[in-house]
Design an enzyme around this catalytic site. Sequence first.
Site, mmCIF file in Angstrom:
data_model
loop_
_atom_site.group_PDB
_atom_site.id
_atom_site.type_symbol
_atom_site.label_atom_id
_atom_site.label_comp_id
_atom_site.label_asym_id
_atom_site.label_seq_id
_atom_site.Cartn_x
_atom_site.Cartn_y
_atom_site.Cartn_z
ATOM 1 N N ASP A 264 43.118 42.593 36.200
ATOM 2 C CA ASP A 264 43.207 42.927 37.619
ATOM 3 C C ASP A 264 43.291 41.653 38.446
ATOM 4 O O ASP A 264 42.526 40.713 38.243
ATOM 5 C CB ASP A 264 41.969 43.728 38.050
ATOM 6 N N ASP B 53 42.465 45.427 30.498
ATOM 7 C CA ASP B 53 43.562 45.193 31.439
ATOM 8 C C ASP B 53 43.196 44.030 32.359
ATOM 9 O O ASP B 53 42.057 43.572 32.353
ATOM 10 C CB ASP B 53 43.857 46.462 32.258
ATOM 11 N N ASP C 77 30.622 46.222 42.128
ATOM 12 C CA ASP C 77 29.358 46.844 41.726
ATOM 13 C C ASP C 77 28.340 45.851 41.152
ATOM 14 O O ASP C 77 27.300 45.613 41.756
ATOM 15 C CB ASP C 77 29.598 48.040 40.781
HETATM 16 P P1 ATP Z 1 36.731 48.101 32.120
HETATM 17 O O1 ATP Z 1 36.544 47.144 31.021
HETATM 18 O O2 ATP Z 1 36.203 49.442 31.822
HETATM 19 O O3 ATP Z 1 38.117 48.122 32.698
HETATM 20 P P2 ATP Z 1 36.098 47.000 34.685
HETATM 21 O O4 ATP Z 1 34.903 46.269 35.172
HETATM 22 O O5 ATP Z 1 37.395 46.290 34.713
HETATM 23 O O6 ATP Z 1 35.757 47.546 33.244
HETATM 24 P P3 ATP Z 1 37.404 48.864 36.379
HETATM 25 O O7 ATP Z 1 37.083 50.291 36.613
HETATM 26 O O8 ATP Z 1 38.688 48.495 35.751
HETATM 27 O O9 ATP Z 1 36.191 48.305 35.508
HETATM 28 O O10 ATP Z 1 37.228 48.141 37.760
HETATM 29 C C1 ATP Z 1 37.618 46.779 38.002
HETATM 30 C C2 ATP Z 1 36.620 46.109 38.933
HETATM 31 O O11 ATP Z 1 36.583 46.804 40.190
HETATM 32 C C3 ATP Z 1 35.169 46.135 38.449
HETATM 33 O O12 ATP Z 1 34.879 45.083 37.580
HETATM 34 C C4 ATP Z 1 34.409 46.055 39.746
HETATM 35 O O13 ATP Z 1 34.368 44.728 40.225
HETATM 36 C C5 ATP Z 1 35.260 46.872 40.697
HETATM 37 N N1 ATP Z 1 34.861 48.300 40.742
HETATM 38 C C6 ATP Z 1 35.412 49.313 40.041
HETATM 39 N N2 ATP Z 1 34.821 50.491 40.313
HETATM 40 C C7 ATP Z 1 33.857 50.224 41.203
HETATM 41 C C8 ATP Z 1 32.897 51.006 41.903
HETATM 42 N N3 ATP Z 1 32.796 52.310 41.686
HETATM 43 N N4 ATP Z 1 32.082 50.381 42.771
HETATM 44 C C9 ATP Z 1 32.189 49.055 42.988
HETATM 45 N N5 ATP Z 1 33.049 48.264 42.370
HETATM 46 C C10 ATP Z 1 33.887 48.810 41.492
HETATM 47 MG MG MG Z 2 39.356 47.066 34.236
#
Ligand code: ATP
Ligand code: MG
Length: 447
Positions: free
Chosen positions: A67, A65, A144
């Site tokens: 963001d 997705d 993170d």
């Molecule tokens: P995925 O491919 O699983 O979607 P993602 O990195 O996009 O991986 P998301 O959970 O969609 O993960 O979160 C989007 C962004 O928000 C992350 O890349 C990170 O920068 C931030 N983020 C999400 N959860 C946390 C957390 N628990 N602590 C700190 N930052 C977070």
């Molecule tokens: Mg994501």
Amino acid sequence: MSARNDTGSVSAHVKIYTRAEHNVSRSQISENALKVLYRLQKEGFDAYLVGGCVRDLLLGREPKDFDVVTNADPDQVRKVFRNCRLIGRRFRLAHVHFGREIIEVATFRGAGEEQNDKQVLNNEGRLLRDNVYGTIEEDVWRRDFTVNALYYNIKDFSVVDYVGGMADHKTGTLRLIGDPDMRFREDPVRMLRAVRFAVKLGFKLDQECEKAIHNDAQLLVGIPSARLYDEAIKLFLSGYALQTFEMLRHYGLFQVLFPSTEDSLAVEENGFPRLLLIKALENSDSRIAEGKTVTAYFLLAAFLWEPVQMRAKEKMAQGEVEYIAYQDAASEIIARQIRSTALPRHISMAMREVWSLQPKFNARIGSKPSRLIGHPRFRAGYDFLLLRAETGGADPEVAEWWTKYQHADENEQRKMTQPPRNSGTKNRDAKEVILKRLKTVLQKLES
Ligand code: ATP
Ligand code: MG
């Protein structure tokens, strides 16, 4: 390199990778995400892609997705888009809807170091609520891992990097931004995310991060079970379940998610429980690789099968009858599991059904097989039986019988379920023996 960022302050650390210096191309970005970015920009706001999508685009992978982050606050975002809904209590976000695709738009989050009235930490240092808006520079520190904190700027198509994320990207390193121990205390779920990303991206955890996980694994115990369930599902239905399992065990995280399973692995005999688990994880991964669906309840049923068996055997040793022993064991093990990860009711029901079908596969005479085949969970139950047969937990002959039975025509099925010829006389013989014995007992009692 130092540069001015969009909010006007000067940062000594920021590195700007121009369009020529990175491989994120607009052709790989969802059209709807681009629409959102351009529209925000047109209204005079800063707009970036951030997080997993930038990370995945840099790796040439298709993001799950997209963001978006912006300096517009949620109400301003809502005014820009008609198709927009505000969600979230812990942190308000805007969801911009385009048919089935949703583009999430977040406002830059404020500074994390100092506590203020909009930020609430518990006494272990865990962040319970924060709703402070800030600048992109502050937003970086709330993320993170460095590779998750790269911003793709729609203004000039550059990638903005405050924390050395690009360098870590190149070496395939997952490094927490700031002090790992503190960041895990703030949100212990980051430990699970570390494993998920390490496996999914083929990255390694940096040493500091590894050390902190070894120390902090138990902090996960305090996380609401519903959130842990969501994370567990993401971890195990990712297509890399086996590797994830091994890595979670290595870091002592698995036992927090599945304590009964961990206990059963500790007392394993002949490698049976481990074999079943590994096979279940492998099957799930290869199904995903083949584009087939996988169900959470099947894998969870495999995780908890051995614990249920162990508990049922204890109960039978105390004199409980088999059927009740298994029912009660299933209830107990599920009750214990939901203290770690919640289990939606339809999931725990389905798990129980898969388990309770197992002894029923032994009845192969008469009308029972044709009734069993009509059971809504027959397929899952049968797959589970195969799993057990392949790993030494069930008679392979029974599994083969069911494979044959399913593919046989009606005639053949009838033949397969007919009682053996002499079984009638055998039964009669048995009945006579029992009657004789009863008579002797009665005679003794009377005399
Ligand atoms: P995925 O491919 O699983 O979607 P993602 O990195 O996009 O991986 P998301 O959970 O969609 O993960 O979160 C989007 C962004 O928000 C992350 O890349 C990170 O920068 C931030 N983020 C999400 N959860 C946390 C957390 N628990 N602590 C700190 N930052 C977070
Ligand atoms: Mg994501």
